[in-house]
Design a protein around this motif. Structure first.
Motif, short mmCIF file in Angstrom:
data_model
loop_
_atom_site.label_atom_id
_atom_site.label_comp_id
_atom_site.label_asym_id
_atom_site.label_seq_id
_atom_site.Cartn_x
_atom_site.Cartn_y
_atom_site.Cartn_z
N GLU A 3 5.17 -7.59 -1.07
CA GLU A 3 5.86 -7.53 0.22
C GLU A 3 5.69 -8.84 0.97
OE1 GLU A 3 5.39 -2.76 1.16
OE2 GLU A 3 5.42 -4.21 2.78
N GLN B 210 14.61 -8.20 3.74
CA GLN B 210 15.19 -7.04 3.06
C GLN B 210 14.11 -5.97 2.97
OE1 GLN B 210 16.75 -4.09 1.43
NE2 GLN B 210 18.16 -5.75 1.90
N LYS B 211 14.32 -4.88 3.68
CA LYS B 211 13.25 -3.90 3.85
C LYS B 211 13.01 -3.01 2.64
CE LYS B 211 12.44 -5.37 7.88
NZ LYS B 211 11.30 -6.30 8.03
N ASN B 212 13.98 -2.85 1.81
CA ASN B 212 13.84 -1.98 0.64
C ASN B 212 14.45 -2.65 -0.58
OD1 ASN B 212 13.32 0.23 -0.96
ND2 ASN B 212 15.14 1.34 -0.30
#
Lengths: 111, 112
Positions: A15, A82-84
């Motif tokens: 992440e 981009q969170k996912n």
């Protein structure tokens, strides 16, 4: 042989890291596309490019960026915004009659 | 929002039977329609495209288009276990930059 080459095939990201997916074609096609596929869902368009030095946002461009400096190459950067990002990423090029031909895909997993 | 709808399946057919896969689309101005086959874990591969109303045949595959009903289908005759895959319908939407919208796909299972 002519075709579309995507690399890497598998990629793991922590992440907060940006990663770049490569897409190269030797088909002499002008138009190139990036799609994302999630399990049980269809392909969703991220970005597309009709010619060199020109590209447009697709339906889910947030958190992604692209460049098109050469006809043969259309790299996609998945940013930390981009969170996912865990998904199967597919690059394609288009023949003049409209059909898309896909590379083998890159599977990105965020740890 | 322009959409392409497919029944997710699974559609289960016996070997040798005809498999019928259906797709509807919302953009009445669409002119080009495509069927792709996708094996699990692999990228989509083009099976057929159709631009005109009516039927188009290629080997065991027949694509059918009805623009008035905004409906496109794919028939697979003499289905084989190797046809077991997810079939994606794609539509080139009107206007813009040759943008293709994909349905979520129908999973076909052909059992011996």
């Amino acid at each position: 042989d002519g075709g579309i080459t995507q690399s890497p095939k598998y990629l793991f990201r922590k992440e907060g890291q940006n990663v770049t997916l490569s897409c190269e074609q030797n088909l002499n096609h002008d138009a190139m596309y990036w799609y994302r596929q999630d399990p049980g869902q269809g392909l969703r368009l991220i970005y597309y490019s009709q010619i060199v030095n020109d590209f447009q946002k697709g339906d889910i461009a947030e958190g992604y960026s692209v460049s098109r400096e050469k006809k043969e190459s259309f790299p996609l950067t998945v940013t930390s915004a981009q969170k996912n990002p865990t998904a199967f990423y597919l690059c394609a090029s288009r023949v003049p009659t409209g059909e898309l031909f896909f590379g083998e895909g890159s599977r990105l997993t965020v740890l | 929002q322009k959409e392409v709808e497919q029944n997710s399946g699974p559609l289960s057919v016996p070997e040798g039977a005809i498999a019928s896969l259906n797709c509807t689309y919302s953009d009445r101005g669409s002119q080009s329609f495509f069927w792709y086959r996708q094996y699990s874990g692999k990228s989509p591969e083009l099976i057929m495209f159709i631009y005109s109303n009516g039927d188009k045949e290629d080997g065991r595959f027949t694509a059918q288009l009805n623009k008035a009903s905004q409906y496109v289908s794919l028939l697979i005759r003499d289905s084989q276990p190797s046809d077991s895959a997810t079939y994606l319908c794609a539509v080139k939407v009107s206007g813009g930059y040759n943008k293709l919208i994909f349905g979520a796909g129908t999973r076909l299972a052909v059992h011996p």
